[in-house]
Design an enzyme around this catalytic site. Structure first.
Site, PDB file in Angstrom:
ATOM      1  N   TYR A  22       0.775  -1.268   0.119  1.00  0.00           N
ATOM      2  CA  TYR A  22       0.077  -0.009  -0.190  1.00  0.00           C
ATOM      3  C   TYR A  22       0.927   1.180   0.058  1.00  0.00           C
ATOM      4  O   TYR A  22       0.658   2.282  -0.698  1.00  0.00           O
ATOM      5  CB  TYR A  22      -0.945   0.100   1.211  1.00  0.00           C
ATOM      6  CG  TYR A  22      -1.862   1.024   1.093  1.00  0.00           C
ATOM      7  CD1 TYR A  22      -3.116   0.829   0.509  1.00  0.00           C
ATOM      8  CD2 TYR A  22      -1.947   2.147   1.708  1.00  0.00           C
ATOM      9  CE1 TYR A  22      -4.175   1.754   0.309  1.00  0.00           C
ATOM     10  CE2 TYR A  22      -2.853   3.151   1.717  1.00  0.00           C
ATOM     11  CZ  TYR A  22      -4.076   3.068   0.926  1.00  0.00           C
ATOM     12  OH  TYR A  22      -5.133   3.893   1.052  1.00  0.00           O
ATOM     13  N   HIS A  26       1.233   4.022  -3.116  1.00  0.00           N
ATOM     14  CA  HIS A  26       0.722   5.419  -2.830  1.00  0.00           C
ATOM     15  C   HIS A  26       2.213   6.409  -3.032  1.00  0.00           C
ATOM     16  O   HIS A  26       1.971   7.571  -3.187  1.00  0.00           O
ATOM     17  CB  HIS A  26       0.056   5.592  -1.618  1.00  0.00           C
ATOM     18  CG  HIS A  26      -1.480   5.204  -1.856  1.00  0.00           C
ATOM     19  ND1 HIS A  26      -1.765   3.877  -1.811  1.00  0.00           N
ATOM     20  CD2 HIS A  26      -2.402   5.955  -2.082  1.00  0.00           C
ATOM     21  CE1 HIS A  26      -3.032   3.848  -1.841  1.00  0.00           C
ATOM     22  NE2 HIS A  26      -3.535   5.048  -1.827  1.00  0.00           N
ATOM     23  N   TYR A  45      -5.314  16.441  -0.414  1.00  0.00           N
ATOM     24  CA  TYR A  45      -5.588  15.005  -0.148  1.00  0.00           C
ATOM     25  C   TYR A  45      -4.787  14.145   0.549  1.00  0.00           C
ATOM     26  O   TYR A  45      -3.630  14.347   0.120  1.00  0.00           O
ATOM     27  CB  TYR A  45      -6.103  14.355  -1.553  1.00  0.00           C
ATOM     28  CG  TYR A  45      -6.752  12.920  -1.386  1.00  0.00           C
ATOM     29  CD1 TYR A  45      -6.802  12.372  -0.299  1.00  0.00           C
ATOM     30  CD2 TYR A  45      -7.314  12.366  -2.608  1.00  0.00           C
ATOM     31  CE1 TYR A  45      -7.693  11.038  -0.168  1.00  0.00           C
ATOM     32  CE2 TYR A  45      -7.967  11.050  -2.424  1.00  0.00           C
ATOM     33  CZ  TYR A  45      -7.985  10.281  -1.200  1.00  0.00           C
ATOM     34  OH  TYR A  45      -8.536   9.552  -1.203  1.00  0.00           O
ATOM     35  N   TRP A  83      -7.215   1.075 -10.443  1.00  0.00           N
ATOM     36  CA  TRP A  83      -6.487   1.624  -9.249  1.00  0.00           C
ATOM     37  C   TRP A  83      -7.244   1.036  -8.132  1.00  0.00           C
ATOM     38  O   TRP A  83      -6.815   0.530  -7.087  1.00  0.00           O
ATOM     39  CB  TRP A  83      -6.461   3.037  -9.307  1.00  0.00           C
ATOM     40  CG  TRP A  83      -5.647   3.611  -7.820  1.00  0.00           C
ATOM     41  CD1 TRP A  83      -6.367   4.018  -6.810  1.00  0.00           C
ATOM     42  CD2 TRP A  83      -4.401   3.690  -7.427  1.00  0.00           C
ATOM     43  NE1 TRP A  83      -5.352   4.218  -5.784  1.00  0.00           N
ATOM     44  CE2 TRP A  83      -4.207   4.078  -6.264  1.00  0.00           C
ATOM     45  CE3 TRP A  83      -3.224   3.301  -8.319  1.00  0.00           C
ATOM     46  CZ2 TRP A  83      -2.919   4.410  -5.710  1.00  0.00           C
ATOM     47  CZ3 TRP A  83      -1.808   3.478  -7.780  1.00  0.00           C
ATOM     48  CH2 TRP A  83      -1.840   4.106  -6.240  1.00  0.00           C
ATOM     49  N   TRP A  84      -8.526   1.277  -8.046  1.00  0.00           N
ATOM     50  CA  TRP A  84      -9.424   0.894  -7.120  1.00  0.00           C
ATOM     51  C   TRP A  84      -9.198  -0.837  -6.806  1.00  0.00           C
ATOM     52  O   TRP A  84      -9.340  -1.469  -5.851  1.00  0.00           O
ATOM     53  CB  TRP A  84     -10.572   1.174  -7.345  1.00  0.00           C
ATOM     54  CG  TRP A  84     -11.020   2.569  -6.882  1.00  0.00           C
ATOM     55  CD1 TRP A  84     -10.217   3.509  -6.127  1.00  0.00           C
ATOM     56  CD2 TRP A  84     -12.173   3.507  -7.267  1.00  0.00           C
ATOM     57  NE1 TRP A  84     -10.785   4.722  -6.134  1.00  0.00           N
ATOM     58  CE2 TRP A  84     -12.060   4.565  -6.671  1.00  0.00           C
ATOM     59  CE3 TRP A  84     -13.349   3.144  -8.126  1.00  0.00           C
ATOM     60  CZ2 TRP A  84     -12.844   5.681  -7.142  1.00  0.00           C
ATOM     61  CZ3 TRP A  84     -14.135   4.152  -8.132  1.00  0.00           C
ATOM     62  CH2 TRP A  84     -14.251   5.299  -7.800  1.00  0.00           C
TER      63      TRP A  84
END
Length: 117
Positions: A22, A26, A45, A83-84
């Site tokens: 993760y 990112h 964000y 991506w999701w």
């Protein structure tokens, strides 16, 4: 007169075995995903990680005027959906029955109870 930014905060659980994956994805978010975020009027964000609870906490400002349309545009983007698909398998939603980011509530929205600008 434009409306003030909408501040959004939410959380989801990270499966501990995916922490390094993760963080790695990112650290190099795909340019198409970053562009879509900006095109959908999302600014400032951030995602934070709490290792004691395996909890991801996200916050951002929505500066647009049509949240529903912007979120439809976000979910219609094939690269965002890809991506999701990649990141959803690393997470567990706090919503019973949630099946992924594209299917409705995946992250849990939280109410702002205090803000000091």
């Amino acid at each position: 007169m434009s409306s003030p930014p909408k501040r959004v905060a939410q959380y989801v659980y990270l499966k501990p075995e995916y922490l390094q994956d993760y963080k790695k994805c990112h650290a190099a978010v795909w340019p198409e995903v970053l562009k879509q975020i900006k095109d959908c009027n999302i600014e400032d964000y951030s995602i934070f990680y709490d290792d004691a609870k395996s909890l991801l906490f996200a916050s951002f400002k929505y500066v647009g005027s049509d949240w529903d349309s912007d979120m439809k545009a976000m979910s219609a983007n094939p690269k965002v959906r890809e991506w999701w698909d990649m990141t959803d398998k690393m997470q567990e939603s706090p919503f019973p029955g949630a099946t992924g980011s594209a299917s409705g509530p995946w992250w849990k929205p939280v109410d702002e109870v205090f803000h000091c600008a």
